[in-house]
Scaffold this active site. Sequence first.
Site, PDB file in Angstrom:
ATOM      1  N   CYS A  95      24.714 -11.067  37.240  1.00 31.92           N
ATOM      2  CA  CYS A  95      25.579 -12.127  37.772  1.00 31.92           C
ATOM      3  C   CYS A  95      24.816 -13.452  37.917  1.00 31.92           C
ATOM      4  CB  CYS A  95      26.126 -11.673  39.133  1.00 31.92           C
ATOM      5  SG  CYS A  95      27.111 -12.908  39.976  1.00 31.92           S
ATOM      6  N   GLY A 118      17.518  -2.753  38.945  1.00 30.97           N
ATOM      7  CA  GLY A 118      16.137  -3.042  38.554  1.00 30.97           C
ATOM      8  C   GLY A 118      15.571  -4.234  39.308  1.00 30.97           C
ATOM      9  N   GLY A 166      15.536  -7.568  38.931  1.00 30.08           N
ATOM     10  CA  GLY A 166      16.389  -8.710  39.269  1.00 30.08           C
ATOM     11  C   GLY A 166      17.349  -8.369  40.394  1.00 30.08           C
ATOM     12  N   ILE A 173      15.873   2.153  33.276  1.00 30.30           N
ATOM     13  CA  ILE A 173      15.173   3.019  32.318  1.00 30.30           C
ATOM     14  C   ILE A 173      13.809   2.439  31.976  1.00 30.30           C
ATOM     15  CG2 ILE A 173      17.313   3.916  31.333  1.00 30.30           C
ATOM     16  CD1 ILE A 173      16.548   2.205  28.770  1.00 30.30           C
ATOM     17  N   ASP A 174      13.596   1.157  32.274  1.00 27.26           N
ATOM     18  CA  ASP A 174      12.299   0.523  31.969  1.00 27.26           C
ATOM     19  C   ASP A 174      11.180   1.018  32.889  1.00 27.26           C
ATOM     20  OD1 ASP A 174      13.564  -0.934  30.053  1.00 27.26           O
ATOM     21  OD2 ASP A 174      13.585  -2.819  31.160  1.00 27.26           O
ATOM     22  N   LEU A 212       1.135  14.286   7.174  1.00 31.10           N
ATOM     23  CA  LEU A 212       2.269  14.198   6.248  1.00 31.10           C
ATOM     24  C   LEU A 212       3.211  13.059   6.609  1.00 31.10           C
ATOM     25  CD1 LEU A 212       3.197  17.944   5.679  1.00 31.10           C
ATOM     26  CD2 LEU A 212       1.887  16.418   4.203  1.00 31.10           C
ATOM     27  N   HIS A 213       3.119  12.612   7.833  1.00 35.20           N
ATOM     28  CA  HIS A 213       4.000  11.514   8.245  1.00 35.20           C
ATOM     29  C   HIS A 213       3.236  10.604   9.200  1.00 35.20           C
ATOM     30  CE1 HIS A 213       4.719  14.477  11.595  1.00 35.20           C
ATOM     31  NE2 HIS A 213       4.171  13.438  12.180  1.00 35.20           N
TER      32      HIS A 213
HETATM   33  O1  F6P Z   1      16.430  -3.360  31.629  1.00 32.35           O
HETATM   34  C1  F6P Z   1      16.857  -2.317  30.865  1.00 32.35           C
HETATM   35  C2  F6P Z   1      17.059  -2.748  29.441  1.00 32.35           C
HETATM   36  O2  F6P Z   1      17.646  -1.627  28.804  1.00 32.35           O
HETATM   37  C3  F6P Z   1      15.847  -3.225  28.678  1.00 32.35           C
HETATM   38  O3  F6P Z   1      15.003  -2.188  28.246  1.00 32.35           O
HETATM   39  C4  F6P Z   1      16.493  -3.948  27.533  1.00 32.35           C
HETATM   40  O4  F6P Z   1      15.633  -4.869  26.966  1.00 32.35           O
HETATM   41  C5  F6P Z   1      17.658  -4.616  28.212  1.00 32.35           C
HETATM   42  O5  F6P Z   1      17.975  -3.805  29.321  1.00 32.35           O
HETATM   43  C6  F6P Z   1      18.870  -4.779  27.335  1.00 32.35           C
HETATM   44  O6  F6P Z   1      19.838  -5.461  28.044  1.00 32.35           O
HETATM   45  P1  F6P Z   1      21.356  -5.621  27.603  1.00 32.35           P
HETATM   46  O7  F6P Z   1      22.051  -4.338  27.915  1.00 32.35           O
HETATM   47  O8  F6P Z   1      21.852  -6.745  28.409  1.00 32.35           O
HETATM   48  O9  F6P Z   1      21.350  -5.851  26.129  1.00 32.35           O
END
Ligand code: F6P
Length: 332
Positions: free
Chosen positions: A73, A102, A104, A127-128, A215-216
């Site tokens: 927001c 997160g 912010g 998830i970060d 191999l990879h």
């Molecule tokens: O903060 C989580 C995250 O998934 C980051 O890993 C990613 O860069 C970002 O959000 C992507 O944000 P949006 O969903 O706004 O594209």
Amino acid sequence: MKRIGVLTSGGDAPGMNSAIRSVVRTAVYRNTEVIGFYNGFSGLLDGNYEEMTRRSVGDIIHRGGTVLRTARCREFETEEGREKAYKKIKELDIGGMVIIGGNGSLKGAKSLHDEFDVPVMGIPATIDNDLAMTDASIGFDTAMNTVLDALNKVRDTATSHERTFVVEIMGRDSGYLALYTGMCGGAESILIPEIEFRLDDVVNNCKAGFERGKLHNIIVVAEGAGKNLKNGGECEQNIGTIIGNHIRSELSVETRVTILGHLQRGGSPTAVDRIISTKMGAEAVDLLLDGKQKKMISYIGNSIVGVDLDEALKKEKNIDMDIYNLARILSL
Ligand code: F6P
């Protein structure tokens, strides 16, 4: 406290729903009403909310995303926006807020307290996993498992075709997800925004792997790793493709790039995420109702504890270099 508010904000993370369920049911158990705001801080500003009951959080514990929906927001970043949010909190007679999100989002929680004395509890969910003073944020474990599942599948086809794969993982500013999944997924190289790298080092690493009979080659790269590409210039986008193209032209091997994207943000939360989100939600309510003012609910060494929110937001979450070095050693 007669009534509290709850919202989810920023990027969604699996386990947000189980945190909401836990907040609501713990509060109701303690004879406190809960107002759920929709779309993050926007719902607070626009008065988009509903009173939540034990029943309104039924059948959500296993669902990814967030039933309260979420948003980033911009208006809340302005003084007028925050004033508007505070007016709504007063008008609804809300005694404290639980903010799930997160970095912010938790900064938003802090400003509600600092500017208007609203008691706040921040629950780290991203998830970060880039918040300091907590071993894990809600959603990190599920996202790791999602990425690992993808890496296993990529490995199958990479081996069959003797190809080099670059797998781009989410993390604009944070390499946590890429680092841990790269290590557990047996990646040959892991590239993250926190650590400088050169394209030629990646190429040499691939070459050395092939010479040793691999191999990879699987290269795990965080989407924001381009920021730290030595001599990379403006290379903040499509880093996976840049790496794939460079390896192909230098080594004349077949490369493929897989960008996992937003599928990493969805899915049913793992047991670990359900456990920590459930405990965090309950702890947030207990601390608020016991008169605490401004905490982040952390998962530290298998315990859930409230830590000072200011301190948590001030600290940088540093990359664990032991993990980085171990992953390098084991990939040889
Ligand atoms: O903060 C989580 C995250 O998934 C980051 O890993 C990613 O860069 C970002 O959000 C992507 O944000 P949006 O969903 O706004 O594209």
